[in-house]
Design a protein around this motif. Structure first.
Motif, PDB file in Angstrom:
ATOM      1  N   MET A   1       0.841  -1.208   0.000  1.00 20.90           N
ATOM      2  CA  MET A   1       0.000   0.000   0.000  1.00 20.90           C
ATOM      3  C   MET A   1       0.873   1.253   0.000  1.00 20.90           C
ATOM      4  O   MET A   1       1.826   1.342   0.765  1.00 20.90           O
ATOM      5  CB  MET A   1      -0.903  -0.031   1.242  1.00 20.90           C
ATOM      6  N   SER A   2       0.538   2.205  -0.844  1.00 18.89           N
ATOM      7  CA  SER A   2       1.362   3.410  -0.853  1.00 18.89           C
ATOM      8  C   SER A   2       0.947   4.330   0.298  1.00 18.89           C
ATOM      9  O   SER A   2      -0.200   4.346   0.720  1.00 18.89           O
ATOM     10  CB  SER A   2       1.258   4.121  -2.197  1.00 18.89           C
ATOM     11  N   SER A   3       1.920   5.089   0.759  1.00 20.44           N
ATOM     12  CA  SER A   3       1.719   5.935   1.944  1.00 20.44           C
ATOM     13  C   SER A   3       0.912   7.177   1.655  1.00 20.44           C
ATOM     14  O   SER A   3       0.906   7.685   0.539  1.00 20.44           O
ATOM     15  CB  SER A   3       3.063   6.386   2.476  1.00 20.44           C
ATOM     16  N   ILE A   4       0.257   7.649   2.699  1.00 17.40           N
ATOM     17  CA  ILE A   4      -0.462   8.914   2.627  1.00 17.40           C
ATOM     18  C   ILE A   4      -0.193   9.663   3.935  1.00 17.40           C
ATOM     19  O   ILE A   4      -0.174   9.051   5.010  1.00 17.40           O
ATOM     20  CB  ILE A   4      -1.968   8.645   2.344  1.00 17.40           C
ATOM     21  N   LEU A   5       0.087  10.933   3.825  1.00 20.10           N
ATOM     22  CA  LEU A   5       0.356  11.733   5.024  1.00 20.10           C
ATOM     23  C   LEU A   5      -0.956  12.154   5.654  1.00 20.10           C
ATOM     24  O   LEU A   5      -1.844  12.651   4.962  1.00 20.10           O
ATOM     25  CB  LEU A   5       1.114  13.013   4.655  1.00 20.10           C
ATOM     26  N   ARG A   6      -1.067  11.964   6.956  1.00 19.58           N
ATOM     27  CA  ARG A   6      -2.264  12.465   7.649  1.00 19.58           C
ATOM     28  C   ARG A   6      -1.879  13.755   8.356  1.00 19.58           C
ATOM     29  O   ARG A   6      -0.980  13.774   9.197  1.00 19.58           O
ATOM     30  CB  ARG A   6      -2.770  11.429   8.650  1.00 19.58           C
ATOM     31  N   ILE A   7      -2.575  14.818   8.000  1.00 28.83           N
ATOM     32  CA  ILE A   7      -2.209  16.158   8.469  1.00 28.83           C
ATOM     33  C   ILE A   7      -3.350  16.760   9.284  1.00 28.83           C
ATOM     34  O   ILE A   7      -4.469  16.903   8.781  1.00 28.83           O
ATOM     35  CB  ILE A   7      -1.877  17.071   7.269  1.00 28.83           C
ATOM     36  N   ALA A   8      -3.068  17.090  10.545  1.00 29.65           N
ATOM     37  CA  ALA A   8      -4.101  17.659  11.420  1.00 29.65           C
ATOM     38  C   ALA A   8      -4.052  19.182  11.398  1.00 29.65           C
ATOM     39  O   ALA A   8      -3.009  19.788  11.658  1.00 29.65           O
ATOM     40  CB  ALA A   8      -3.892  17.158  12.851  1.00 29.65           C
ATOM     41  N   LEU A   9      -5.196  19.794  11.073  1.00 33.52           N
ATOM     42  CA  LEU A   9      -5.301  21.257  11.048  1.00 33.52           C
ATOM     43  C   LEU A   9      -6.398  21.697  12.001  1.00 33.52           C
ATOM     44  O   LEU A   9      -7.326  20.931  12.287  1.00 33.52           O
ATOM     45  CB  LEU A   9      -5.645  21.737   9.629  1.00 33.52           C
ATOM     46  N   GLN A  10      -6.304  22.952  12.467  1.00 33.78           N
ATOM     47  CA  GLN A  10      -7.367  23.475  13.330  1.00 33.78           C
ATOM     48  C   GLN A  10      -8.646  23.632  12.507  1.00 33.78           C
ATOM     49  O   GLN A  10      -8.623  24.198  11.417  1.00 33.78           O
ATOM     50  CB  GLN A  10      -6.962  24.834  13.913  1.00 33.78           C
ATOM     51  N   LYS A  11      -9.735  23.133  13.054  1.00 33.03           N
ATOM     52  CA  LYS A  11     -11.011  23.149  12.334  1.00 33.03           C
ATOM     53  C   LYS A  11     -11.463  24.581  12.055  1.00 33.03           C
ATOM     54  O   LYS A  11     -11.686  24.953  10.905  1.00 33.03           O
ATOM     55  CB  LYS A  11     -12.074  22.419  13.149  1.00 33.03           C
ATOM     56  N   SER A  12     -11.605  25.359  13.131  1.00 27.69           N
ATOM     57  CA  SER A  12     -11.906  26.767  12.882  1.00 27.69           C
ATOM     58  C   SER A  12     -11.388  27.604  14.032  1.00 27.69           C
ATOM     59  O   SER A  12     -11.631  27.311  15.205  1.00 27.69           O
ATOM     60  CB  SER A  12     -13.397  26.967  12.643  1.00 27.69           C
ATOM     61  N   GLY A  13     -10.627  28.617  13.679  1.00 26.87           N
ATOM     62  CA  GLY A  13      -9.998  29.452  14.695  1.00 26.87           C
ATOM     63  C   GLY A  13      -8.922  30.298  14.066  1.00 26.87           C
ATOM     64  O   GLY A  13      -8.878  30.443  12.844  1.00 26.87           O
ATOM     65  N   ARG A  14      -8.029  30.808  14.900  1.00 33.94           N
ATOM     66  CA  ARG A  14      -7.032  31.755  14.418  1.00 33.94           C
ATOM     67  C   ARG A  14      -5.941  31.143  13.545  1.00 33.94           C
ATOM     68  O   ARG A  14      -5.134  31.875  12.981  1.00 33.94           O
ATOM     69  CB  ARG A  14      -6.382  32.454  15.612  1.00 33.94           C
ATOM     70  N   LEU A  15      -5.868  29.801  13.490  1.00 27.00           N
ATOM     71  CA  LEU A  15      -4.841  29.181  12.648  1.00 27.00           C
ATOM     72  C   LEU A  15      -5.415  28.696  11.320  1.00 27.00           C
ATOM     73  O   LEU A  15      -4.668  28.469  10.363  1.00 27.00           O
ATOM     74  CB  LEU A  15      -4.256  27.952  13.369  1.00 27.00           C
ATOM     75  N   SER A  16      -6.734  28.505  11.285  1.00 25.39           N
ATOM     76  CA  SER A  16      -7.350  27.764  10.181  1.00 25.39           C
ATOM     77  C   SER A  16      -7.131  28.373   8.802  1.00 25.39           C
ATOM     78  O   SER A  16      -6.600  27.711   7.908  1.00 25.39           O
ATOM     79  CB  SER A  16      -8.854  27.625  10.401  1.00 25.39           C
ATOM     80  N   GLU A  17      -7.547  29.616   8.625  1.00 22.60           N
ATOM     81  CA  GLU A  17      -7.502  30.208   7.285  1.00 22.60           C
ATOM     82  C   GLU A  17      -6.102  30.175   6.691  1.00 22.60           C
ATOM     83  O   GLU A  17      -5.915  29.789   5.545  1.00 22.60           O
ATOM     84  CB  GLU A  17      -8.031  31.650   7.308  1.00 22.60           C
ATOM     85  N   ASP A  18      -5.107  30.591   7.485  1.00 24.75           N
ATOM     86  CA  ASP A  18      -3.733  30.622   6.977  1.00 24.75           C
ATOM     87  C   ASP A  18      -3.209  29.213   6.721  1.00 24.75           C
ATOM     88  O   ASP A  18      -2.405  29.005   5.808  1.00 24.75           O
ATOM     89  CB  ASP A  18      -2.809  31.356   7.954  1.00 24.75           C
ATOM     90  N   SER A  19      -3.646  28.243   7.523  1.00 25.55           N
ATOM     91  CA  SER A  19      -3.216  26.857   7.290  1.00 25.55           C
ATOM     92  C   SER A  19      -3.774  26.358   5.963  1.00 25.55           C
ATOM     93  O   SER A  19      -3.051  25.788   5.140  1.00 25.55           O
ATOM     94  CB  SER A  19      -3.697  25.936   8.416  1.00 25.55           C
TER      95      SER A  19
END
Ligand code: PRT
Ligand code: ZN
Length: 213
Positions: A1-19
């Motif tokens: 199976m080829s790899s996939i990166l799992r990336i956690a981002l803030q759902k909604s808040g001061r980091l979200s839009e820029d992320s």
């Protein structure tokens, strides 16, 4: 199976839009803001998880996610074993000590034996230890700024950006103890395939940042 990166981002808040914007500028497409908690990219081997920022360091340490974007303040306070891979330059803020505006301030020694309210007991505790100050840390999880006004503490230690929240609560900033910005964090041991995906991602992030400078 080829790899996939799992990336956690803030759902909604001061980091979200820029992320979200950062990945967009890296040419990595995925859906967000639909209320779904995860989304697979249509053109890069990555899956995005949308979470509360406080949960991200733990999920990265436990391997639920490979990467995440959080404020450095949250990463350090979490005391999790995670790697800081890259500094992202957005969501900049500082963790500062503040006291009632009318009170005199002669320096950090003024806090000896006092009560300080904060949501950052680890960072504050380390700072006070370095400064040889013994004070009582009173942990509260939100609305720290009201603590002095209701007699809960003589000082606070909280996140400041423009300073207007301190001002409107009758407080003044007296000492910056930590400077923070958004950072990309990773699980400390990534498999070879995931590491090479991370290298590709970092290459793109650096190109995006270089184009802005
Ligand atoms: O819901 P979730 O748990 O995901 O989000 P959250 O509410 O815990 O975090 P959020 O979205 O408010 O902040 C995420 C990160 O953004 C923080 O961990 C910091 O790294 C960074 N950041 C940047 C800030 C601020 N600026 C900021 N101003 N975090 C909080 N604030 C607060 C500050 O404490 C004050 O109460 O915003 C208020 C306004 O600040 P002033 O100084 O501009 O008035
Ligand atoms: Zn949070």
């Amino acid at each position: 199976m080829s790899s996939i990166l799992r990336i956690a981002l803030q759902k909604s808040g001061r980091l979200s839009e820029d992320s979200y914007q950062l990945f967009k500028e890296c040419g990595i497409r995925f859906d967000y803001g639909t209320g779904k908690l995860k989304s697979v990219s249509s053109n890069f081997p990555a899956e995005f998880l949308f979470l509360r920022d406080d949960d991200i360091p733990g999920y990265v340490e436990d391997g639920v996610a490979d990467l995440g974007i959080v404020g450095e303040n949250v990463a350090v306070e979490s005391a999790r074993t995670i790697d800081t891979v890259h500094r992202l330059g957005f969501s900049k803020c500082r963790l500062s000590l503040a006291i009632p505006r009318g009170n005199e301030w002669n320096g950090i020694q003024d806090l000896s034996g006092k009560n300080i309210a904060t949501s950052y007991p680890l960072i504050l505790g380390n700072y006070l230890r370095e400064q040889n100050i013994s004070a009582d840390i009173h942990v509260i999880s939100g609305s720290v700024e009201i603590a002095p006004g209701i007699g809960l503490a003589e000082a606070i230690c909280d996140i400041v950006s423009s300073g207007s929240t301190l001002l409107s609560n009758g407080l003044k900033e007296v000492e910056v103890i930590f400077r923070s910005e958004a950072i990309l964090i990773a699980r400390s041991t990534l498999e070879t395939e995931k590491q090479s995906l991370l290298d590709k991602l970092l290459f793109r992030i650096k190109a995006v940042q270089a184009a802005k400078n």
